[in-house]
Design an enzyme around this catalytic site. Structure first.
Site, short mmCIF file in Angstrom:
data_model
loop_
_atom_site.label_atom_id
_atom_site.label_comp_id
_atom_site.label_asym_id
_atom_site.label_seq_id
_atom_site.Cartn_x
_atom_site.Cartn_y
_atom_site.Cartn_z
N ASP A 66 0.84 -1.20 0.00
CA ASP A 66 0.00 0.00 0.00
C ASP A 66 0.87 1.25 0.00
OD1 ASP A 66 0.91 -0.24 2.70
OD2 ASP A 66 -0.94 -1.25 3.25
N ASP A 135 -8.25 -3.32 14.34
CA ASP A 135 -9.64 -3.53 13.92
C ASP A 135 -9.77 -4.67 12.89
OD1 ASP A 135 -8.48 -2.37 11.72
OD2 ASP A 135 -9.80 -0.62 11.66
N HIS A 137 -7.95 -4.98 10.03
CA HIS A 137 -7.69 -4.67 8.62
C HIS A 137 -6.37 -5.27 8.16
CE1 HIS A 137 -5.43 -0.99 10.17
NE2 HIS A 137 -4.61 -1.43 9.23
N GLU A 142 -9.99 -1.41 5.23
CA GLU A 142 -10.64 -1.15 6.51
C GLU A 142 -11.89 -2.02 6.66
OE1 GLU A 142 -9.02 0.37 8.58
OE2 GLU A 142 -8.25 2.32 8.01
#
Length: 260
Positions: A66, A135, A137, A142
């Site tokens: 990314d 979380d 991801h 996300e």
């Protein structure tokens, strides 16, 4: 999905680096996808030591998971700079061995699509290293990202920006709002996907990924669909696993000739 519980981050890094070394030995021009952040650093340290010990990586190619949108390539916290600093240069590779998207492209959406195509044209990713967010991801996919998503632009959650502020002088205002990220569908095309998670703050995400239902709410749970996915966790990150003893027994019984 194989779950390997190791004593600590250094042991996890050594295990994964050994798997990369085995891959490179049989496929010298392997395309290795790397992640950024603090978690994978023990992998790169161990791999660099193997190169110093004689592992030939001269034909290895490195690709990016990314990239922040808007940060110049030379910015110290752009992921291009980070990967070159932490992986490419320590391994003695040239920037010509590196594939990554341009987060400052005039048409960022088109750049994301082009990067997705570039990975395919390079023959696909042989070994993809992943971390995991608190979380759940992976990459910057996300919660509630499509499990079939391709490389694209994503908006970061406030929690992700808070987690990453430590790389920006603890100033969340410096953390970009958008990124280009390989999509979950793109990640799942890698031939071997290895996720490393360390620390107690990752325990809930690991448990949801491994033992929870397949859900877009926990993007990493998509690894349950992969034919060759390995999750390596230290004792702290494994604390929420109900089947931890089973995972330990399974790995202990693994044949010595079989790597992860």
């Amino acid at each position: 999905m194989e779950i390997v519980i190791v004593p600590d981050a250094a042991a996890g890094g050594e295990l994964i680096a050994s798997a990369i070394a085995e891959l490179v030995t049989r496929k010298p021009d392997a395309l290795v996808g790397v992640a950024t952040g603090s978690t994978p650093l023990p992998i790169y340290t161990a791999l660099t030591a193997k190169v110093a010990g004689g592992l030939d990586v001269t034909r290895v190619r490195i690709c990016q998971l990314d990239e922040y949108v808007g940060l110049p390539a030379g910015h110290p916290e752009s992921y291009r700079s980070t990967v070159i600093r932490q992986v490419v240069e320590p391994l003695g590779l040239s920037e010509g061995s590196f594939i990554g998207p341009d987060g400052t492209a005039a048409d960022v959406a088109a750049e994301a699509i082009a990067y997705d195509h570039a990975l395919a044209e390079a023959g696909g990713v042989d070994f993809q290293i992943l971390g995991i967010g608190t979380d759940g991801h992976i990459g910057f996919n996300e919660p509630c990202s499509s499990l079939a998503s391709r490389t694209r632009i994503k908006t970061l959650t406030d929690q992700t920006r808070i987690d990453n502020a430590r790389f920006f002088e603890d100033d969340i205002e410096q953390v970009p709002h958008h990124v280009i990220t390989q999509g979950i569908g793109t990640i799942l095309e890698a031939r071997h996907v290895v996720l490393l998670a360390t620390g107690a703050n990752k325990a809930d995400a690991v448990a949801a990924t491994v033992e929870g239902p397949l859900s877009a709410l926990v993007p990493a749970s998509a690894l349950q669909l992969h034919p060759h996915a390995t999750v390596v966790v230290d004792e702290a990150a494994a604390a929420g696993l109900k089947l931890a003893d089973y995972f330990r027994a399974t790995y202990a019984a693994k044949p010595s000739w079989q790597s992860i």
